[in-house]
Design a protein around this motif. Structure first.
Motif, PDB file in Angstrom:
ATOM      1  N   UNK A   1     -40.906  36.002  54.145  1.00  0.00           N
ATOM      2  CA  UNK A   1     -40.269  34.695  54.309  1.00  0.00           C
ATOM      3  C   UNK A   1     -39.402  34.704  55.555  1.00  0.00           C
ATOM      4  N   UNK A   2     -39.317  33.577  56.251  1.00  0.00           N
ATOM      5  CA  UNK A   2     -38.475  33.435  57.427  1.00  0.00           C
ATOM      6  C   UNK A   2     -37.330  32.483  57.100  1.00  0.00           C
ATOM      7  N   UNK A   3     -36.113  32.938  57.358  1.00  0.00           N
ATOM      8  CA  UNK A   3     -34.933  32.086  57.249  1.00  0.00           C
ATOM      9  C   UNK A   3     -34.479  31.710  58.661  1.00  0.00           C
ATOM     10  N   UNK A   4     -34.054  30.463  58.819  1.00  0.00           N
ATOM     11  CA  UNK A   4     -33.599  29.980  60.113  1.00  0.00           C
ATOM     12  C   UNK A   4     -32.105  29.681  60.039  1.00  0.00           C
ATOM     13  N   UNK A   5     -31.403  30.019  61.130  1.00  0.00           N
ATOM     14  CA  UNK A   5     -29.959  29.796  61.204  1.00  0.00           C
ATOM     15  C   UNK A   5     -29.645  29.119  62.533  1.00  0.00           C
ATOM     16  N   UNK A   6     -28.852  28.071  62.463  1.00  0.00           N
ATOM     17  CA  UNK A   6     -28.441  27.358  63.676  1.00  0.00           C
ATOM     18  C   UNK A   6     -27.002  26.913  63.501  1.00  0.00           C
ATOM     19  N   UNK A   7     -26.131  27.373  64.389  1.00  0.00           N
ATOM     20  CA  UNK A   7     -24.705  27.069  64.283  1.00  0.00           C
ATOM     21  C   UNK A   7     -24.425  25.572  64.332  1.00  0.00           C
ATOM     22  N   UNK A   8     -25.353  24.798  64.877  1.00  0.00           N
ATOM     23  CA  UNK A   8     -25.143  23.356  65.007  1.00  0.00           C
ATOM     24  C   UNK A   8     -25.714  22.579  63.825  1.00  0.00           C
ATOM     25  N   UNK A   9     -26.261  23.311  62.855  1.00  0.00           N
ATOM     26  CA  UNK A   9     -26.877  22.638  61.706  1.00  0.00           C
ATOM     27  C   UNK A   9     -25.812  22.101  60.760  1.00  0.00           C
TER      28      UNK A   9
ATOM     29  N   UNK B   1     -24.004  21.347  57.066  1.00  0.00           N
ATOM     30  CA  UNK B   1     -23.704  22.260  55.964  1.00  0.00           C
ATOM     31  C   UNK B   1     -24.794  22.287  54.904  1.00  0.00           C
ATOM     32  N   UNK B   2     -25.546  21.232  54.755  1.00  0.00           N
ATOM     33  CA  UNK B   2     -26.503  21.128  53.664  1.00  0.00           C
ATOM     34  C   UNK B   2     -27.801  21.878  53.921  1.00  0.00           C
ATOM     35  N   UNK B   3     -27.872  22.733  54.943  1.00  0.00           N
ATOM     36  CA  UNK B   3     -29.107  23.425  55.262  1.00  0.00           C
ATOM     37  C   UNK B   3     -29.552  24.369  54.159  1.00  0.00           C
ATOM     38  N   UNK B   4     -30.877  24.575  54.060  1.00  0.00           N
ATOM     39  CA  UNK B   4     -31.431  25.466  53.038  1.00  0.00           C
ATOM     40  C   UNK B   4     -32.170  26.656  53.645  1.00  0.00           C
ATOM     41  N   UNK B   5     -32.086  26.855  54.977  1.00  0.00           N
ATOM     42  CA  UNK B   5     -32.690  28.005  55.618  1.00  0.00           C
ATOM     43  C   UNK B   5     -34.090  27.779  56.132  1.00  0.00           C
ATOM     44  N   UNK B   6     -34.632  26.585  55.939  1.00  0.00           N
ATOM     45  CA  UNK B   6     -35.942  26.275  56.505  1.00  0.00           C
ATOM     46  C   UNK B   6     -35.786  25.904  57.972  1.00  0.00           C
ATOM     47  N   UNK B   7     -36.904  25.841  58.663  1.00  0.00           N
ATOM     48  CA  UNK B   7     -36.848  25.477  60.077  1.00  0.00           C
ATOM     49  C   UNK B   7     -36.329  24.055  60.254  1.00  0.00           C
ATOM     50  N   UNK B   8     -36.672  23.185  59.306  1.00  0.00           N
ATOM     51  CA  UNK B   8     -36.234  21.792  59.384  1.00  0.00           C
ATOM     52  C   UNK B   8     -34.763  21.631  59.008  1.00  0.00           C
ATOM     53  N   UNK B   9     -34.286  22.475  58.075  1.00  0.00           N
ATOM     54  CA  UNK B   9     -32.888  22.393  57.628  1.00  0.00           C
ATOM     55  C   UNK B   9     -32.279  23.803  57.616  1.00  0.00           C
ATOM     56  N   UNK B  10     -31.996  24.349  58.792  1.00  0.00           N
ATOM     57  CA  UNK B  10     -31.511  25.740  58.880  1.00  0.00           C
ATOM     58  C   UNK B  10     -30.102  25.898  58.318  1.00  0.00           C
ATOM     59  N   UNK B  11     -29.802  27.132  57.900  1.00  0.00           N
ATOM     60  CA  UNK B  11     -28.421  27.468  57.586  1.00  0.00           C
ATOM     61  C   UNK B  11     -27.586  27.350  58.861  1.00  0.00           C
ATOM     62  N   UNK B  12     -26.271  27.203  58.695  1.00  0.00           N
ATOM     63  CA  UNK B  12     -25.421  27.208  59.887  1.00  0.00           C
ATOM     64  C   UNK B  12     -24.564  28.468  59.988  1.00  0.00           C
ATOM     65  N   UNK B  13     -24.756  29.378  59.029  1.00  0.00           N
ATOM     66  CA  UNK B  13     -24.074  30.666  59.087  1.00  0.00           C
ATOM     67  C   UNK B  13     -25.091  31.774  58.771  1.00  0.00           C
TER      68      UNK B  13
END
Length: 672
Positions: A1-9, A11-23
């Protein structure tokens, strides 16, 4: 599985490419073996604590999507500075930001730390450059240079802090700069990327910028704090990262955490330091210190710089690791910290550790292997300028500078094909070392020993463990007798005029320092050859006189010296039969950098004329005496020194030094 993280995302991100974590920690709490965490560019002001381990066949990988653009930092910005007077400004920070440890009430302190409780683990940064800590507000206001700093003018910029009503009040001398127009940060977190638990192995950290943490002193006998590292586990890879501005150490390769043991070593000194070291080694068996559970890390292609204790530190957890192709520089240049654990690379128990093709410069010490360097290989490294620029000024706390320091081990330690250009190339307070095909342009110091030295009464007793070959299990203990060393096919150059011992004094401290400036193997003139030494134990009768030979068990061990070249006054071991000596040689060299590449040019090989040496391999080097272990690869295979620093074949009649061919042209020796 790939988790995505973007500091600009959001708070509601779930780690997908469309809704990355921000931490990053959000992904670190979930990632399982085989998962990948992709981190987009941005600044991540957090402590990353990997919760789960990978496996040998399914690593967990943390990767910056764009190299070095994802920044993990232990610092926070401080804005709204108020002018006090002159170059000094003030700002107030609520202590709640620090969590359980306030870096501005916690002193740098630990085992083998010599500078006292004078500096805090916190720091203030002006545009990514660490400021110096003042002892009081008046010193901060004066902004006078620090005498030991490698950059005296930079040391005028200082900070000081006070505690008031659950707040930390900062004062900083910014040297005329308006801090409200610049990037001002302070250390807040103790670590950046380190698992809290032990056994979190097989993790890859790739391509990050990791910077600014309130790390404490990393001692050899207690827990070692660091910005990034595996804690106490197996199989990490740290690669292609930029690691800088740790208050103490950058990368830490591990020491188990034993709370009772940790407290005893740090705060009680009723046992001798060497006894505490022995205790730490023996207690390691209760913490899983075996090849199957700990070590085997790979540290490669990192840029490690501006850390104030060490670039890479390790005690026991570093075993079976590879440290290669790293650029390590400007370590301990502020010289606010002092102790016996300061170096570009400082390892205890570097069992089967390979350090190769690293470029190490402008460090108080280059590479320091301390206690139980067994099966260690230091190969193809470029080391230079590893001494304070004002070398005439003695270093605080009796510290010394050199490219390589091998201390208190029984070997085998193999040092081959290195370019050593600092004013002091090598210091040996150990035994079981082989030096093969090195270029040695600095002083060469051998501490202790000599054929007439008997340990009881004459030499300091430092009983040190040795291990089953290529394992961590302790095989025995013995003090350091010195000797058991080999020197084959090296070039020694006496760059310092006159050599000899120069006395330097520090009138402020009333201390006199003796600095050895000699180059060459002549420091072993009092040591026996093997044929001379073995005669002590030749017994014709079937019942040996054990009492009669007992004193010889504590004499220094023999040395082997052959095929070396000595230029510009460098001096040879008196029993060396095949060598070249040219006192009138005029050796020059230069290092240049262009486009991320370092080029080296030396005028030396013309002086070798037609002199050649013999091919050296593991069988020629033989076995280190105490562990009865051959100078060989970690897998037990034979090493043949038939390729040079550049990977070129030496042929059947090799010449001394790290290069196979005689050339006056500049060659590329390091690329980052």
């Amino acid at each position: 599985m790939i988790y995505y993280v973007n500091a600009k995302a959001p708070l509601a991100g779930n780690g997908t490419k469309e809704r990355p974590f921000n931490r990053i920690q959000q992904a670190a709490a979930l990632a399982k073996p085989g998962d990948e965490v992709l981190v987009y560019p941005g600044t991540y002001r957090e402590y990353v604590n990997p919760i789960n381990a990978g496996t040998e066949d399914a690593r967990i990988t943390y990767k910056s999507v764009e190299p070095l653009k994802a920044v993990i930092t232990g610092a926070e910005e401080v804005k709204n500075w108020t002018h006090v007077e002159g170059n000094v400004w003030t700002a107030v920070v609520d202590n709640g930001v620090f969590g359980s440890v306030n870096p501005y009430t916690t002193y740098v302190y630990g085992d083998w730390y010599f500078a006292g409780r004078t500096k805090h683990i916190g720091a203030v940064y002006l545009n990514d450059k660490m400021l110096y800590e003042a002892a009081n507000l008046e010193e901060c206001k004066k902004g006078e240079p620090t005498p030991y700093s490698w950059e005296p003018e930079a040391s005028r910029l200082k900070w000081y802090s006070e505690q008031k009503e659950n707040k930390t009040v900062f004062y900083a001398n910014f040297g005329g700069v308006d801090p409200n127009s610049e990037n001002i940060e302070i250390n807040v977190r103790e670590q950046c990327f380190v698992p809290e638990k032990t056994g979190i192995g097989y993790i890859t950290v790739s391509g990050f910028t990791i910077t600014k943490a309130a790390t404490n002193w990393a001692p050899p006998a207690a827990y070692q704090n660091c910005m990034v590292g595996p804690h106490w586990s197996k199989g990490w890879i740290i690669e292609d990262c930029d690691i800088s501005n740790s208050k103490c150490s950058g990368i830490g390769l591990g020491k188990y955490l034993d709370p009772d043991n940790n407290h005893f070593f740090t705060y009680k000194h009723v046992k001798s330091p060497t006894q505490m070291e022995r205790d730490a080694v023996c207690r390691g068996q209760y913490h899983g210190w075996v090849k199957e559970k700990v070590g085997s890390h790979i540290i490669r292609r990192n840029n490690i710089h501006h850390c104030e204790q060490g670039g890479i530190i390790g005690r026991m957890g570093c075993v079976f690791s590879i440290i290669e192709d790293n650029h390590i520089h400007h370590i301990n240049n502020m010289m606010e910290l002092g102790g016996a654990e300061i170096s570009g690379i400082k390892l205890h128990a570097a069992i089967d550790v390979v350090m190769r093709r690293n470029h190490i410069h402008h460090c108080t010490m280059g590479i320091w292997t301390d206690w139980e360097a067994q099966g260690t290989r230091i190969s193809g490294n470029l080391l230079h300028d590893n001494q304070k620029p004002d070398f005439a000024k003695p270093l605080p706390g009796g510290m010394c500078s050199q490219d390589i320091f091998v201390e208190v081990g029984h070997g085998p330690t193999l040092i081959d094909n290195n370019i050593l250009l600092s004013d002091v190339s090598l210091r040996m307070a150990t035994e079981g070392v082989a030096m093969v095909h090195n270029l040695i342009c600095g002083a060469f110091t051998c501490v202790g020993g000599g054929c007439d030295s008997i340990v009881e009464g004459n030499l300091r007793q430092r009983y040190t463990p040795y291990h089953i070959p290529h394992r961590t299990e302790v095989c025995g203990f013995m003090t350091i007798l010195h000797g058991d060393d080999r020197f084959y096919n090296n070039i020694f150059v006496q760059r310092w005029p006159g050599g000899g011992a120069e006395i330097m004094s520090d009138s402020e401290e009333g201390v006199v320092y003796t600095d050895n400036r000699d180059v060459g193997t002549h420091v072993f003139d009092d040591y026996l050859t093997y044929d001379e030494w073995i005669k002590f134990f030749d017994m014709d009768n079937e019942t040996p006189d054990m009492k009669g030979i007992e004193p010889y068990h504590f004499r220094s061990l023999p040395v082997w010296v052959d095929g070396n070249a000595y230029l510009e006054g460098a001096m040879a071991y008196k029993n060396e039969k095949n060598n070249l000596i040219d006192k009138d040689a005029k050796v020059t060299f230069e290092l240049t950098q262009e486009g991320g590449k370092t080029y080296f040019k030396i005028i030396v090989y013309d002086y070798l004329k037609d002199f050649t040496a013999s091919v050296v391999d593991s069988d020629v080097l033989g076995y280190a005496f105490e562990p009865d272990q051959r100078f060989e690869d970690p897998d037990g295979s034979t090493i043949v020194f038939n390729t040079d620093y550049l990977g070129k074949h030496r042929g059947a009649a090799p010449i001394p030094g790290p290069f196979a061919e005689k050339t006056g042209d500049a060659v590329m020796v390091y690329e980052f």
